[in-house]
Design a protein around this motif. Structure first.
Motif, PDB file in Angstrom:
ATOM      1  N   ILE A  37       0.868  -1.177   0.000  1.00 42.69           N
ATOM      2  CA  ILE A  37       0.000   0.000   0.000  1.00 42.69           C
ATOM      3  C   ILE A  37       0.908   1.232   0.000  1.00 42.69           C
ATOM      4  N   GLU A  38       0.796   2.035  -1.051  1.00 37.39           N
ATOM      5  CA  GLU A  38       1.614   3.249  -1.221  1.00 37.39           C
ATOM      6  C   GLU A  38       3.105   2.916  -1.111  1.00 37.39           C
ATOM      7  N   GLY A  39       3.484   1.784  -1.667  1.00 35.53           N
ATOM      8  CA  GLY A  39       4.890   1.420  -1.712  1.00 35.53           C
ATOM      9  C   GLY A  39       5.411   0.708  -0.484  1.00 35.53           C
ATOM     10  N   PHE A  40       4.587   0.544   0.552  1.00 35.55           N
ATOM     11  CA  PHE A  40       5.008  -0.152   1.777  1.00 35.55           C
ATOM     12  C   PHE A  40       4.472  -1.589   1.738  1.00 35.55           C
ATOM     13  N   ASN A  41       5.365  -2.560   1.736  1.00 36.34           N
ATOM     14  CA  ASN A  41       4.983  -3.957   1.611  1.00 36.34           C
ATOM     15  C   ASN A  41       4.596  -4.523   2.987  1.00 36.34           C
ATOM     16  N   LEU A  42       3.292  -4.665   3.214  1.00 38.36           N
ATOM     17  CA  LEU A  42       2.799  -5.113   4.516  1.00 38.36           C
ATOM     18  C   LEU A  42       3.150  -6.570   4.793  1.00 38.36           C
ATOM     19  N   ALA A  43       3.228  -7.383   3.756  1.00 33.85           N
ATOM     20  CA  ALA A  43       3.589  -8.788   3.950  1.00 33.85           C
ATOM     21  C   ALA A  43       5.015  -8.906   4.481  1.00 33.85           C
ATOM     22  N   ASP A  44       5.943  -8.137   3.889  1.00 30.72           N
ATOM     23  CA  ASP A  44       7.331  -8.165   4.369  1.00 30.72           C
ATOM     24  C   ASP A  44       7.433  -7.589   5.777  1.00 30.72           C
ATOM     25  N   ILE A  45       6.621  -6.548   6.060  1.00 32.45           N
ATOM     26  CA  ILE A  45       6.628  -5.950   7.399  1.00 32.45           C
ATOM     27  C   ILE A  45       6.154  -6.962   8.431  1.00 32.45           C
ATOM     28  N   LEU A  46       5.080  -7.716   8.110  1.00 28.64           N
ATOM     29  CA  LEU A  46       4.582  -8.729   9.050  1.00 28.64           C
ATOM     30  C   LEU A  46       5.650  -9.797   9.294  1.00 28.64           C
ATOM     31  N   ASP A  47       6.300 -10.264   8.238  1.00 29.61           N
ATOM     32  CA  ASP A  47       7.338 -11.289   8.396  1.00 29.61           C
ATOM     33  C   ASP A  47       8.476 -10.792   9.277  1.00 29.61           C
ATOM     34  N   ALA A  48       8.869  -9.545   9.082  1.00 27.84           N
ATOM     35  CA  ALA A  48       9.977  -8.984   9.864  1.00 27.84           C
ATOM     36  C   ALA A  48       9.606  -8.874  11.342  1.00 27.84           C
ATOM     37  N   LEU A  49       8.394  -8.376  11.614  1.00 32.98           N
ATOM     38  CA  LEU A  49       7.945  -8.259  13.004  1.00 32.98           C
ATOM     39  C   LEU A  49       7.888  -9.628  13.682  1.00 32.98           C
ATOM     40  N   ASN A  50       7.377 -10.628  12.974  1.00 35.89           N
ATOM     41  CA  ASN A  50       7.230 -11.959  13.577  1.00 35.89           C
ATOM     42  C   ASN A  50       8.569 -12.645  13.811  1.00 35.89           C
ATOM     43  N   GLU A  51       9.524 -12.437  12.937  1.00 35.69           N
ATOM     44  CA  GLU A  51      10.861 -13.004  13.156  1.00 35.69           C
ATOM     45  C   GLU A  51      11.474 -12.451  14.436  1.00 35.69           C
ATOM     46  N   ARG A  52      11.263 -11.159  14.675  1.00 39.41           N
ATOM     47  CA  ARG A  52      11.818 -10.538  15.891  1.00 39.41           C
ATOM     48  C   ARG A  52      11.068 -10.994  17.141  1.00 39.41           C
ATOM     49  N   ILE A  53       9.724 -11.108  17.035  1.00 33.07           N
ATOM     50  CA  ILE A  53       8.945 -11.592  18.182  1.00 33.07           C
ATOM     51  C   ILE A  53       9.353 -13.017  18.545  1.00 33.07           C
ATOM     52  N   GLU A  54       9.527 -13.864  17.530  1.00 34.69           N
ATOM     53  CA  GLU A  54       9.903 -15.252  17.779  1.00 34.69           C
ATOM     54  C   GLU A  54      11.285 -15.331  18.427  1.00 34.69           C
ATOM     55  N   TYR A  55      12.170 -14.412  18.065  1.00 36.23           N
ATOM     56  CA  TYR A  55      13.519 -14.406  18.636  1.00 36.23           C
ATOM     57  C   TYR A  55      13.486 -13.955  20.095  1.00 36.23           C
ATOM     58  N   LEU A  56      12.700 -12.912  20.392  1.00 38.02           N
ATOM     59  CA  LEU A  56      12.662 -12.357  21.739  1.00 38.02           C
ATOM     60  C   LEU A  56      11.651 -13.039  22.658  1.00 38.02           C
ATOM     61  N   TYR A  57      10.652 -13.738  22.075  1.00 42.05           N
ATOM     62  CA  TYR A  57       9.609 -14.380  22.895  1.00 42.05           C
ATOM     63  C   TYR A  57       9.433 -15.835  22.423  1.00 42.05           C
ATOM     64  N   ASP A  58       8.449 -16.104  21.566  1.00 39.07           N
ATOM     65  CA  ASP A  58       8.262 -17.428  20.965  1.00 39.07           C
ATOM     66  C   ASP A  58       7.295 -17.302  19.799  1.00 39.07           C
ATOM     67  N   ARG A  59       7.137 -18.378  19.051  1.00 33.90           N
ATOM     68  CA  ARG A  59       6.299 -18.350  17.857  1.00 33.90           C
ATOM     69  C   ARG A  59       4.805 -18.289  18.171  1.00 33.90           C
ATOM     70  N   GLU A  60       4.406 -18.705  19.408  1.00 36.60           N
ATOM     71  CA  GLU A  60       2.995 -18.676  19.770  1.00 36.60           C
ATOM     72  C   GLU A  60       2.470 -17.262  19.980  1.00 36.60           C
ATOM     73  N   HIS A  61       3.385 -16.275  20.061  1.00 37.94           N
ATOM     74  CA  HIS A  61       2.960 -14.891  20.282  1.00 37.94           C
ATOM     75  C   HIS A  61       3.213 -14.007  19.058  1.00 37.94           C
ATOM     76  N   THR A  62       3.342 -14.638  17.906  1.00 36.04           N
ATOM     77  CA  THR A  62       3.526 -13.848  16.692  1.00 36.04           C
ATOM     78  C   THR A  62       2.215 -13.169  16.294  1.00 36.04           C
ATOM     79  N   LEU A  63       2.278 -12.290  15.292  1.00 39.02           N
ATOM     80  CA  LEU A  63       1.115 -11.516  14.852  1.00 39.02           C
ATOM     81  C   LEU A  63       0.469 -12.198  13.647  1.00 39.02           C
ATOM     82  N   GLY A  64      -0.839 -12.323  13.676  1.00 39.61           N
ATOM     83  CA  GLY A  64      -1.548 -12.965  12.581  1.00 39.61           C
ATOM     84  C   GLY A  64      -1.749 -12.043  11.390  1.00 39.61           C
ATOM     85  N   HIS A  65      -1.935 -12.643  10.224  1.00 41.08           N
ATOM     86  CA  HIS A  65      -2.129 -11.872   8.995  1.00 41.08           C
ATOM     87  C   HIS A  65      -3.435 -11.100   9.001  1.00 41.08           C
ATOM     88  N   ALA A  66      -4.392 -11.510   9.881  1.00 42.92           N
ATOM     89  CA  ALA A  66      -5.700 -10.841   9.908  1.00 42.92           C
ATOM     90  C   ALA A  66      -5.588  -9.379  10.319  1.00 42.92           C
TER      91      ALA A  66
END
Length: 610
Positions: free
Chosen positions: A481-510
């Motif tokens: 949207i307006e040049g900002f790739n939300l799919a890549d942003i979600l993947d980046a946020l979840n990789e960091r959450i999984e590193y600092l917390y765990d995969r059960e607390h990642t953010l859903g695509h919804a």
């Protein structure tokens, strides 16, 4: 498909021919019966109407044998070729004994037919059973010119299957090649926002495809016996009825199933007399309401009674219509949800001014009885019971006996069928094989009640994790949207959450699925994502800032605080370092700052030119 029964015509159909077929309509000597002109239309209606057609006061069949159905059959024709207790009997106990003797299915359905004041019982399990009963009656009491024409669906209903729609914007009909097996007990689990509740819609659309309920039902909640009698009179167009005729109406039978009365006839008789006119009874229990009056050996409603009956009918009537909700129930578990809400419990209610304590059925028991009645009618529809947030309730307390009963092999109709005696009512209860239990479970709620181990092994667990591919497919221009790739942003946020917390607390695509503009994305971050991260990390803004990669301090602002400016030097010494970094959260940002923030979420590594 069409099947025509004639007197002494060989019946060649078998169980497989009619397995899971839907009865569309049938005609007996020119009289047509269908869902449009017959209540509770199903295969059992065929045997009932055939019996009513051919019974006479002089000739009442007590039993239909193999020879009655197959007149030209060999004497050696095995009894096992009639699978169940086909025939008419004087009592339910006779049918049970016959079922055991023939080694029939324990799921035999026992029904009753009344004519000339006599009750005759019969047993059936599938559509072919009712066809055999009709054929036997025709052979015994019909004439050569008589015929019964039966029309039923060509295709067997598909069960235990589902498919996933490929496009959310339009309804996609299930493709046979995409079907996959659905377990009777399933839990969808995963982090928040992964579409678990949305997936429930997919299960519902698939399991209940082409199922509808057109019959009239009643809501018996809070109704007294007197009001149930009103419904019986309304059903019979206010004609005068004997107490026995009231007892045998369909609506009173259905109401009686919701009550625990040792003598239905006695309860009905007492109720009528209590509200009868003075000329109709000499009983001292009459209360002067004058709602019923005696006409010879029957009872009729007075004008006052008819007025009350119309009001009750209006409030109790539920027109189900052509919709799937009859086969579907949705509940949400929470910490105060209990066994009494789910299966049964004792509740107080006011009846005619006095408080009475009765056993009330819970939502799941009512649902199972509806599904069992569907099986008894031979229609074999799917029923879907959904439990949202299943891990938020006290599972062992809520489910009670169900921990054993929900197992597929323990269901009603299965090889190891089990029924238990319920503690409050003392009734026998089991879970029908056509009831699907679907739960949703948020894996981020680990502080709440965990799934009972005994229950966990009885469910199929389907993991639902964040899927950025859906964002690329459904949102903006390939997820941008307006040049900002939300799919890549979600993947980046979840990789960091999984590193600092765990995969059960990642953010859903919804979180991003309904975003159409950059303003929507901004609201998603400020109202959903950042507050959720605060909850995950207990306001540890250093970690939250790292996950967001908010290097420009758009939302997480870093401040250097000197304790010497806040406390006296003597008090500050020894307790604090000279300077400490503190973080503060900004609730909102300008549109320009938000664009700068989004640009920084993804880490763009510089590539050195050689």
């Amino acid at each position: 498909m069409e099947l025509i029964l004639k007197k002494n015509k060989p019946l060649i159909e078998n169980y497989e021919d009619l397995k899971n077929r839907k009865l569309l309509q049938f005609t007996i000597n020119g009289n047509e019966f269908s869902a449009e002109n017959t209540k509770r239309f199903s295969w059992k209606r065929l045997s009932e109407e055939a019996a009513l057609q051919y019974w006479t006061e002089e000739v009442t069949p007590s039993l239909i044998t193999i020879k009655d159905v197959y007149p030209n059959a060999s004497e050696k024709k095995p009894e096992s070729e009639i699978k169940n207790a086909i025939g008419f009997y004087e009592s339910r106990e006779d049918i049970k004994n016959e079922t055991k003797r023939r080694h029939s299915t324990p799921r035999i359905n026992i029904r009753e037919i009344e004519k000339f004041g006599e009750i005759i019982c019969y047993g059936s399990f599938a559509g072919i059973d009712d066809v055999m009963l009709a054929q036997g009656l025709l052979n015994l009491y019909g004439s050569p010119s008589d015929e019964i024409i039966i029309q039923y669906s060509e295709q067997q209903k598909n069960r235990h299957k589902r498919t996933h729609p490929k496009d959310n914007s339009q309804k996609v009909e299930p493709n046979q090649e995409d079907f996959q097996i659905i377990g009777l007990n399933t839990i969808l689990y995963g982090p928040p926002g992964t579409g678990k509740t949305y997936e429930v819609k997919t299960y519902k659309d698939t399991l209940l495809l082409n199922q509808s309920a057109s019959e009239r039902l009643y809501n018996f909640e809070g109704l007294s016996w007197r009001e149930a009698i009103y419904l019986a009179y309304k059903e019979r167009n206010f004609e005068a009825l004997s107490v026995k005729e009231i007892e045998n109406t369909e609506v009173v039978r259905a109401y009686a199933k919701t009550k625990k009365s040792k003598s239905i006839y006695g309860t009905l008789s007492t109720t009528v007399i209590e509200h009868a006119t003075e000329d109709s009874t000499t009983s001292t229990y009459r209360n002067g309401r004058d709602l019923f009056e005696r006409i010879k050996d029957r009872w009729a409603l007075t004008e006052a009674g008819k007025i009350e009956a119309e009001e009750v009918f209006s409030n109790a009537k539920e027109e189900i219509g052509q919709k799937k909700d009859y086969y579907y129930q949705f509940v949400t578990f929470h910490q105060s949800y209990g066994y009494e809400d789910f299966i049964e419990g004792i509740r107080a209610e006011t009846v005619d001014g006095s408080i009475q304590y009765e056993v009330k059925k819970g939502v799941f028991r009512n649902f199972c009885e509806r599904a069992e009645e569907d099986l008894e009618n031979g229609t074999d529809n799917n029923f879907l019971f959904v439990i949202d947030e299943i891990n938020r309730g006290n599972i062992s307390k809520i489910f009670g006996e169900l921990i054993t009963l929900i197992e597929p092999e323990k269901r009603i109709g299965a090889a190891e069928e089990i029924k238990v005696t319920l503690p409050y009512s003392g009734d026998q209860f089991g879970i029908p094989k056509n009831v699907y239990i679907l739960g949703t479970m948020n894996t981020a709620d680990r502080s709440l009640a965990m799934m009972d181990t005994a229950l966990r092994r009885r469910f199929d667990f389907v993991e639902m994790m964040p899927n950025s591919g859906l964002i690329r497919k459904e949102v903006g221009d390939s997820g941008s949207i307006e040049g900002f790739n939300l799919a890549d942003i979600l993947d980046a946020l979840n990789e960091r959450i999984e590193y600092l917390y765990d995969r059960e607390h990642t953010l859903g695509h919804a979180f991003f699925m309904n975003n159409n503009t950059l303003a929507d994305v901004k609201r998603t971050f400020e109202n959903k994502i950042i507050p959720l991260l605060q909850e995950y990390f207990y306001d540890d803004f250093r970690k939250i800032r790292a996950i967001l990669n908010d290097k420009n301090g758009i939302y997480i602002v870093e401040k250097e605080i000197s304790p010497n400016k806040l406390f006296d030097n003597k008090l500050a010494d020894g307790f604090f370092s000279n300077n400490e970094n503190k973080y503060a959260l900004k609730a909102t940002a300008s549109d320009e700052d938000f664009k700068k923030f989004l640009s920084g979420v993804l880490i763009h590594k510089e590539v050195n030119e050689l």
